[in-house]
Design a protein around this motif. Structure first.
Motif, short mmCIF file in Angstrom:
data_model
loop_
_atom_site.label_atom_id
_atom_site.label_comp_id
_atom_site.label_asym_id
_atom_site.label_seq_id
_atom_site.Cartn_x
_atom_site.Cartn_y
_atom_site.Cartn_z
N PRO A 62 25.78 -3.22 6.00
CA PRO A 62 25.96 -2.22 4.96
C PRO A 62 24.66 -1.51 4.64
O PRO A 62 23.59 -2.11 4.66
CB PRO A 62 26.43 -3.05 3.75
N SER A 69 29.62 0.35 -1.85
CA SER A 69 30.66 -0.63 -1.57
C SER A 69 30.28 -1.99 -2.12
O SER A 69 29.11 -2.36 -2.18
CB SER A 69 30.89 -0.73 -0.06
N GLU A 70 31.31 -2.74 -2.52
CA GLU A 70 31.12 -4.10 -3.02
C GLU A 70 31.56 -5.09 -1.95
O GLU A 70 32.45 -4.82 -1.14
CB GLU A 70 31.95 -4.31 -4.29
N TRP A 71 30.90 -6.26 -1.97
CA TRP A 71 31.23 -7.31 -1.02
C TRP A 71 31.68 -8.56 -1.74
O TRP A 71 31.10 -8.94 -2.76
CB TRP A 71 30.02 -7.63 -0.14
N ALA A 73 32.40 -12.67 -0.89
CA ALA A 73 32.11 -13.66 0.15
C ALA A 73 32.75 -14.99 -0.22
O ALA A 73 32.79 -15.36 -1.39
CB ALA A 73 30.60 -13.82 0.32
N TYR A 92 36.06 -9.17 7.27
CA TYR A 92 35.21 -9.66 8.35
C TYR A 92 35.41 -11.17 8.49
O TYR A 92 35.30 -11.92 7.50
CB TYR A 92 33.74 -9.37 8.07
N LEU A 125 27.34 -11.82 9.06
CA LEU A 125 27.90 -12.09 7.73
C LEU A 125 26.80 -12.42 6.73
O LEU A 125 26.91 -12.06 5.55
CB LEU A 125 28.90 -13.23 7.82
N PHE A 128 25.46 -9.02 5.73
CA PHE A 128 26.42 -8.26 4.93
C PHE A 128 26.46 -8.75 3.48
O PHE A 128 26.58 -7.95 2.55
CB PHE A 128 27.82 -8.37 5.53
N THR A 129 26.41 -10.06 3.30
CA THR A 129 26.61 -10.66 1.97
C THR A 129 25.32 -11.09 1.30
O THR A 129 25.35 -11.82 0.30
CB THR A 129 27.54 -11.89 2.09
N HIS A 134 29.35 -17.59 2.53
CA HIS A 134 30.56 -16.83 2.88
C HIS A 134 31.62 -17.68 3.58
O HIS A 134 32.76 -17.25 3.70
CB HIS A 134 30.19 -15.64 3.77
N ALA A 138 34.38 -12.63 4.77
CA ALA A 138 33.90 -11.71 3.73
C ALA A 138 34.78 -10.47 3.71
O ALA A 138 35.40 -10.11 4.72
CB ALA A 138 32.44 -11.32 3.98
N LYS A 140 34.98 -6.33 2.35
CA LYS A 140 34.25 -5.15 1.87
C LYS A 140 35.21 -4.28 1.07
O LYS A 140 36.26 -3.87 1.57
CB LYS A 140 33.67 -4.35 3.04
#
Length: 314
Positions: A62, A69-71, A73, A92, A125, A128-129, A134, A138, A140
């Motif tokens: 990201p 955007s929010e994630w 996990a 993901y 991952l 991303f997080t 996670h 995860a 998005k």
């Protein structure tokens, strides 16, 4: 003649350096250039090109800027989001993940909703997080599309209903914000307004706490809360702020059945000074003990219920 630079083999001592001979240039040209780079580090080598092609096929991390955007996990967090019907852009899943009951349900929901499911490695991952736990999975969330504050008033008027808008003053806990949105949906409010800075936004936690109500109730974000309150007042709405030391008790709020903005303060400090001064009236919730206090989410739910009951009797 001694010192004559025109003689054959003589050295020119001018600043431009020697005019005859290599002056050491050939020696430097014969020096080595270090060890030969590895095959996957040489741009023209087949292994380098294969590595670059594989990198392009992997999910991209990201963006740190310009991507709101929010994630989410972890297996429990992702499953709760999907159960609450929170919008998810992409799921993901780590390669070779152990598919327990939670993972199987996550994948079943994702397939049923036709969500995008991508394979990812554990290092991907982690990136991303931001190295969250996670557990190999995860989600998005797409960036939340905030409404314009004027849209809330316009929607009430188009529906032929008496406007009721909730304005939140510096709530920092996204779970409180989600609870406020859920109460707003349950008691017929036409939207929620939040400040742009120093306040919780529509994060994954707020989405989850709202139990999907955020998909039904528009949330607007403004840079200056006081200015927006004055704009609503100019449109004929009365401003009622919740405060522990309010002058009017909630059951006695005569403004409840008219066009109204309910203003809720932050968890600790309550309403800020300028916001409190802008309100037409400060309202308190009567309680059995002065030692007890309510968080912002609960207080908003009680106030909206009382307003809804007053309107039903009008």
């Amino acid at each position: 003649m001694a010192g004559n630079s025109q003689r054959r083999g003589a050295i020119n001592k001018s600043r431009k350096g020697p005019a005859v001979g290599t002056g050491g240039h050939r020696k430097r040209g014969l020096e080595g250039k270090g060890p030969t780079p590895k095959a996957d580090e040489r741009p023209n080598h087949k292994k380098y090109k294969m590595a670059k092609a594989a990198e392009k096929r992997r999910p991209q991390a990201p963006r740190k800027r310009g991507d709101d955007s929010e994630w989410a996990a972890g297996r429990n967090s992702v499953l709760e989001l999907l159960r609450a019907d929170v919008p998810v852009a992409t799921l993901y899943v780590a390669e070779g993940i152990d598919r327990d009951d939670r993972v199987r349900e996550i994948l079943a929901i994702a397939v049923d909703r036709r969500l995008s499911i991508l394979d990812a490695t554990k290092p991907e991952l982690d990136r991303f997080t931001d190295n969250a736990v996670h557990q190999g999975i995860a989600a998005k969330l797409p960036p939340y599309e905030y409404a314009h504050p004027d849209d809330l008033l316009a929607a009430a008027r188009e529906a032929g209903e008496t406007p009721l808008i909730v304005v939140v003053d510096s709530i920092t806990d996204p779970r409180n914000l989600g609870a406020i949105i859920r109460s707003a949906s349950g008691f017929g409010a036409h939207g929620v307004v939040i400040p742009e800075r120093r306040a919780a936004g529509m994060t994954a936690s707020a989405w989850k706490t709202s139990a999907g109500a955020a998909a039904r109730v528009p949330v607007a974000r403004v840079t200056n809360l006081t200015r927006q309150l004055k704009a609503y007042a100019d449109e004929g709405l009365m401003l009622a702020g919740l405060a522990a030391d309010g002058d009017v008790s909630l059951p006695d709020l005569d403004l409840a059945d008219g066009p109204l903005v309910l203003v809720v303060g932050s968890e600790g400090k309550g309403l800020s000074r300028l916001v409190a001064e802008t309100c037409d009236v400060l309202v308190s919730i009567p309680m059995a003990s002065t030692l007890e206090s309510l968080n912002a989410g609960v207080a908003t739910g009680i106030a909206l219920y009382a307003i809804d009951q007053r309107r039903a009797q009008a």
